[in-house]
Scaffold this active site. Structure first.
Site, PDB file in Angstrom:
ATOM      1  N   SER A  62     -12.940   2.128  11.557  1.00 50.83           N
ATOM      2  CA  SER A  62     -13.285   2.068  10.126  1.00 50.83           C
ATOM      3  C   SER A  62     -13.640   0.685   9.604  1.00 50.83           C
ATOM      4  O   SER A  62     -14.167   0.574   8.501  1.00 50.83           O
ATOM      5  CB  SER A  62     -12.119   2.582   9.290  1.00 50.83           C
ATOM      6  OG  SER A  62     -12.370   3.888   8.889  1.00 50.83           O
ATOM      7  N   VAL A 256      -8.640   2.849  12.768  1.00 53.72           N
ATOM      8  CA  VAL A 256      -7.706   3.587  13.628  1.00 53.72           C
ATOM      9  C   VAL A 256      -7.730   3.106  15.088  1.00 53.72           C
ATOM     10  O   VAL A 256      -6.955   3.577  15.904  1.00 53.72           O
ATOM     11  CB  VAL A 256      -7.920   5.130  13.552  1.00 53.72           C
ATOM     12  CG1 VAL A 256      -7.619   5.654  12.161  1.00 53.72           C
ATOM     13  CG2 VAL A 256      -9.302   5.534  14.027  1.00 53.72           C
TER      14      VAL A 256
HETATM   15  N1  GLU Z   1     -14.383   7.063  13.371  1.00 53.31           N
HETATM   16  C1  GLU Z   1     -13.185   7.351  12.660  1.00 53.31           C
HETATM   17  C2  GLU Z   1     -13.292   8.653  11.898  1.00 53.31           C
HETATM   18  O1  GLU Z   1     -14.283   8.922  11.343  1.00 53.31           O
HETATM   19  C3  GLU Z   1     -12.872   6.209  11.750  1.00 53.31           C
HETATM   20  C4  GLU Z   1     -11.546   6.377  11.106  1.00 53.31           C
HETATM   21  C5  GLU Z   1     -10.870   5.123  10.735  1.00 53.31           C
HETATM   22  O2  GLU Z   1     -10.831   4.147  11.471  1.00 53.31           O
HETATM   23  O3  GLU Z   1     -10.305   5.131   9.622  1.00 53.31           O
HETATM   24  O4  GLU Z   1     -12.400   9.433  11.843  1.00 53.31           O
END
Ligand code: GLU
Length: 306
Positions: A62, A256
């Site tokens: 994110s 995340v």
């Molecule tokens: N690629 C992750 C998702 O879309 C990013 C989430 C994050 O890091 O908050 O769920």
């Protein structure tokens, strides 16, 4: 002095890695060793200090939302970006669909999935992924940043929730670009591999209002840097942003993959890596490191300057 503070902060926070787990809804991220913890600080006067696993590559996730927001502000302008995305903390999880269905409004802010997917839908017609990669490398001062194909494929195979968000947004007329191309672009950006040191570099550029210190090269307008830092402060730590602002008080964005990008304005950029996450998605030990650093270096934006 900074070096000692970082080493002590990592040492004190290390036991907290046992309190969290790596994200496993993207299977590839679940394989990461949760006991890693690293921090890097880069200061405006050219200092660079690292402790722990600051050079380990991990998935930006994110935190790429900050890069997309910056690129969209530069390429499409403030009015366009915020015509369909709000500037308010949502209070919901980053991948929530709740408000999209129950309210008339657009995504609450560009730091949650619905907001970032919308921002990426503006970028898809005007900038290629390769240009975004070059932009990311410049912002982070790290030419080794690449797409991690395994993470990309792992997330693309588990994309149902984000696909649901994106099609709901298309249905509401918020997304006008091709939905599948937008999702691919979004997941590619989330799958870039960075280090705590790369994030410290990006934080440094933001701390210096968009200019690379030393070279004087401007990568972002000062207004872009200001908007990005403000949104990071209010919305950057998922639905834990309020508590984090009180306790740490440094504009930050977590991902995340276990990363945290932090900006002590006009002073330093800070990058964190600690893949054991709390229930909201923030690095448990990483937040502890930032709490220590903020207190010991007086970095809270409302710190007593007397
Ligand atoms: N690629 C992750 C998702 O879309 C990013 C989430 C994050 O890091 O908050 O769920």
């Amino acid at each position: 002095m900074i070096q000692t503070i970082l080493e002590q902060a990592v040492e004190q926070a290390l036991p907290a890695v046992e309190l969290g787990e790596p994200a496993s809804y993207i299977p590839e991220l679940g394989k990461v060793d949760k006991r890693q913890l690293g921090v890097c600080v880069r200061t405006l006067d050219g200092g660079r200090f690292c402790a722990g696993d600051a050079q380990v590559r991990f998935s930006i996730q994110s935190i790429s939302k900050v890069i997309s927001l910056a690129a969209a502000l530069e390429r499409c302008g403030f009015e366009t970006v915020f015509s369909q995305v709000g500037m308010e903390p949502s209070g919901d999880a980053f991948n929530s669909l709740v408000r999209l269905e129950t309210s008339e409004s657009c995504p609450s802010n560009p730091m949650i999935n619905s907001g970032a997917i919308t921002v990426d839908s503006y970028l898809v017609p005007v900038i290629s992924f390769e240009e975004m990669l070059a932009f990311t490398r410049a912002l982070c001062m790290d030419e080794d940043i690449c797409l991690d194909e395994r993470v990309y494929r792992s997330e693309m195979s588990n994309i149902s929730r984000n696909r649901a968000i994106a099609y709901l947004l298309e249905n509401k007329g918020v997304i006008r670009s091709d939905v599948e191309r937008t999702l691919e672009f979004y997941v590619r950006m989330c799958s870039l591999s960075v280090t705590a040191e790369s994030l410290a570099g990006f934080g440094l550029v933001l701390a210096n209002s968009g200019v690379v210190p030393g070279t004087g090269r401007r990568l972002l307008k000062a207004e872009t840097a200001r908007v990005v830092k403000t949104i990071m402060l209010t919305c950057g730590m998922y639905d834990g942003s309020g508590c984090f602002a009180v306790r740490v008080g440094i504009p930050s964005k977590s991902g995340v993959g276990g990363g945290i990008l932090s900006v002590a304005d006009r002073r330093m950029g800070i990058g964190i890596f600690g893949p054991a996450l709390d229930r909201k998605g923030n690095s448990v030990a990483g937040v502890k490191v930032l709490e220590t650093i903020s207190a010991r270096m007086n970095l809270h934006i409302f710190a007593d300057q007397a």
